[in-house]
Design a protein around this motif. Sequence first.
Motif, PDB file in Angstrom:
ATOM      1  N   ASP A 186      33.582  32.887  48.271  1.00 41.59           N
ATOM      2  CA  ASP A 186      34.457  33.979  47.867  1.00 41.59           C
ATOM      3  C   ASP A 186      35.624  34.176  48.830  1.00 41.59           C
ATOM      4  OD1 ASP A 186      33.089  34.910  45.483  1.00 41.59           O
ATOM      5  OD2 ASP A 186      31.488  35.581  46.822  1.00 41.59           O
ATOM      6  N   GLN A 187      35.411  33.872  50.106  1.00 41.09           N
ATOM      7  CA  GLN A 187      36.415  34.177  51.125  1.00 41.09           C
ATOM      8  C   GLN A 187      37.374  33.025  51.419  1.00 41.09           C
ATOM      9  OE1 GLN A 187      33.108  34.337  51.506  1.00 41.09           O
ATOM     10  NE2 GLN A 187      32.543  36.476  51.849  1.00 41.09           N
TER      11      GLN A 187
ATOM     12  N   HIS B 239      30.153  32.808  43.741  1.00 41.24           N
ATOM     13  CA  HIS B 239      30.832  32.523  45.023  1.00 41.24           C
ATOM     14  C   HIS B 239      32.184  31.846  44.794  1.00 41.24           C
ATOM     15  CE1 HIS B 239      27.491  33.632  47.752  1.00 41.24           C
ATOM     16  NE2 HIS B 239      26.689  33.142  46.810  1.00 41.24           N
TER      17      HIS B 239
ATOM     18  N   ASN C 135      35.338  33.635  44.177  1.00 41.11           N
ATOM     19  CA  ASN C 135      36.478  34.546  44.197  1.00 41.11           C
ATOM     20  C   ASN C 135      37.738  33.872  44.731  1.00 41.11           C
ATOM     21  OD1 ASN C 135      37.003  37.606  43.778  1.00 41.11           O
ATOM     22  ND2 ASN C 135      38.064  37.135  45.689  1.00 41.11           N
TER      23      ASN C 135
ATOM     24  N   GLN D 232      39.382  31.906  42.070  1.00 38.04           N
ATOM     25  CA  GLN D 232      39.968  32.742  41.029  1.00 38.04           C
ATOM     26  C   GLN D 232      41.230  33.452  41.496  1.00 38.04           C
ATOM     27  OE1 GLN D 232      36.374  34.962  40.130  1.00 38.04           O
ATOM     28  NE2 GLN D 232      36.070  33.780  38.243  1.00 38.04           N
ATOM     29  N   VAL D 233      41.331  33.731  42.788  1.00 39.47           N
ATOM     30  CA  VAL D 233      42.585  34.262  43.331  1.00 39.47           C
ATOM     31  C   VAL D 233      43.682  33.231  43.146  1.00 39.47           C
ATOM     32  CG1 VAL D 233      43.777  35.035  45.420  1.00 39.47           C
ATOM     33  CG2 VAL D 233      41.430  35.788  44.981  1.00 39.47           C
TER      34      VAL D 233
ATOM     35  N   THR E  90      39.090  33.281  35.472  1.00 42.15           N
ATOM     36  CA  THR E  90      38.413  34.538  35.145  1.00 42.15           C
ATOM     37  C   THR E  90      38.401  34.707  33.627  1.00 42.15           C
ATOM     38  OG1 THR E  90      40.403  35.901  35.158  1.00 42.15           O
ATOM     39  CG2 THR E  90      39.305  35.550  37.268  1.00 42.15           C
TER      40      THR E  90
ATOM     41  N   PRO F 136      41.602  38.316  40.753  1.00 41.44           N
ATOM     42  CA  PRO F 136      40.950  39.368  41.529  1.00 41.44           C
ATOM     43  C   PRO F 136      41.619  39.481  42.896  1.00 41.44           C
ATOM     44  CG  PRO F 136      39.666  37.361  41.669  1.00 41.44           C
ATOM     45  CD  PRO F 136      40.814  37.067  40.726  1.00 41.44           C
TER      46      PRO F 136
ATOM     47  N   ARG G 175      39.070  38.513  48.995  1.00 45.62           N
ATOM     48  CA  ARG G 175      37.930  39.175  49.645  1.00 45.62           C
ATOM     49  C   ARG G 175      37.749  38.627  51.057  1.00 45.62           C
ATOM     50  NH1 ARG G 175      34.659  42.122  45.715  1.00 45.62           N
ATOM     51  NH2 ARG G 175      33.307  42.583  47.485  1.00 45.62           N
TER      52      ARG G 175
ATOM     53  N   TYR H  47      29.106  38.976  43.229  1.00 49.89           N
ATOM     54  CA  TYR H  47      29.983  39.710  42.329  1.00 49.89           C
ATOM     55  C   TYR H  47      30.906  38.816  41.499  1.00 49.89           C
ATOM     56  CZ  TYR H  47      32.974  38.869  46.366  1.00 49.89           C
ATOM     57  OH  TYR H  47      33.641  38.266  47.395  1.00 49.89           O
ATOM     58  N   SER H  48      31.081  37.555  41.885  1.00 45.55           N
ATOM     59  CA  SER H  48      32.049  36.692  41.197  1.00 45.55           C
ATOM     60  C   SER H  48      31.344  35.692  40.295  1.00 45.55           C
ATOM     61  CB  SER H  48      32.925  35.959  42.216  1.00 45.55           C
ATOM     62  OG  SER H  48      32.138  35.091  43.017  1.00 45.55           O
TER      63      SER H  48
END
Length: 498
Positions: free
Chosen positions: A198-199, A258, A260, A263-264, A270, A276, A279, A286-287
């Motif tokens: 995600d990060q 995992h 995010n 998706q950014v 998405t 989104p 993060r 959450y993703s």
Amino acid sequence: MRIVATALLALALPLTTAQAPAEKAAVALGSVIPAPSEVRPGGTAFRLTDRTVIEAPRGSRNVAERLAEALRPATGYRLPIVERSSSRKISLRTGHRDGYRLTVGRDEIAISAGDNAGLFAGVQTLRQLLPPAIDAATPQRARWLVAGGEIVDRPRFAYRGAMLDLARHFHTPAEVKRYIDEISRFKVNHLHLHLSDDQGWRIQIDSWPRLTAVGGAPGTGVDGVGGGYLTKAGYRDLVRYAAERYVTIVPEIDMPGHVNAAQVAYPELTCDGVAPPPRTDTAVGYSSLCIGKEVTYRFAEDVIRELAALTPGPYLHIGGDEAHATSEADYVAFQQRVLPLVAKYGKTAYGWNEIDQAPAAADAVLQYWNLEPTVTLRHASKVVLSPANRAYLDMKYTPSTPLGLSWAGYIEVRTAYDWDPTSYVAERAILGVEAPLWSETLRDLDDIEFMAFPRLAAIAELGWSPHRDWESFRERIRAYYPRWETRGVDFYRSPQIG
């Protein structure tokens, strides 16, 4: 053949009358990590001198070079590599059937193995049989003695792994190489690299260039620190470096959760087409990729295709854990389409134990990370064990440990050592063991080393050695401390070790 269960037996055996008095100064033949299968002390010590040569066939030149590279700085000796010699020598030979055999006499140290990986394992044992000063970077005044006798050794499990998370915090290629150097000393033969989360996104994918342009930019990572990514050239260089040390790189792209950071970079991944926010926290679950959109599978196939082309090793890890934002039906549908893509590009699919929900996992390797003390295999037949409350190196040692997390508990060295893989699942189903190191709280190489050592050595022994004896391991790891000190490794000094 009599099996010597632990190094303590070797330490307890008296010197024979055939041994030279000088051998009393040598490291005990069984004082090795991981503990060897069989240890037979006896005979005369070998002394490494400025006239010693390394004898190796042309096909084993890489192993010979790694040995010479390890011994030259501290000894100051040339240690020429030759194909045949009648001089006092260290000889490397292929032909031994299984594992390796190391025989030490007055005029020769002979290491024989079935292949170069076995020879390299024997070389790691030899390095530990020399005094700790052998790890110094400059010439030392020392008598380079190796105790006489024989070691016959073989691995318990084929897969002995470590994992390093580059997504939550990007660790530089130089740091990863240093980690490879350290783990290979304990006969760890796989390094699993967690390359997306995600990060952050940490591997160049040409068909989706914004993954690294956005997901590897400065400010990505937990707390907004640790940006960066591996170019394809940088990844290939790591693969080459690891292979020279008989470590196989296992790349991981985590999905369908995992994701995010991906998706950014690409909002079309998405369901609503809206990017989104980035993060930098440590929340999970959450993703999710949008399971019903065809772009999801185009993305998955492109990433798998490019990563498989970069990776000579047999495994490609597709994650699959903590997909809490994906329904069970969607999760299984996703795995049914994506797991076969790994085989399409010539690799064995590998994923966290959740992928076993899908019938397509029948040909995959599971990585078990949960806390339950048993593993039930629904579809897969092979598992790598990484129980989080035993093998996760990012867990704090104690409540006062300055780094790490504690959701799986506190893992002191004995907790990491004192478990049996076969208590989780039948031995025939175990491919091996792996010690993951997640990077939420890590920032630099010192942090990696502090959290990994000595627990990584404990997991390595579980994967290699046929026997488990805490008191023996405690004494041997304590005797290993000066080697880490000489190399400047920032390890944890456990009160359990003393």
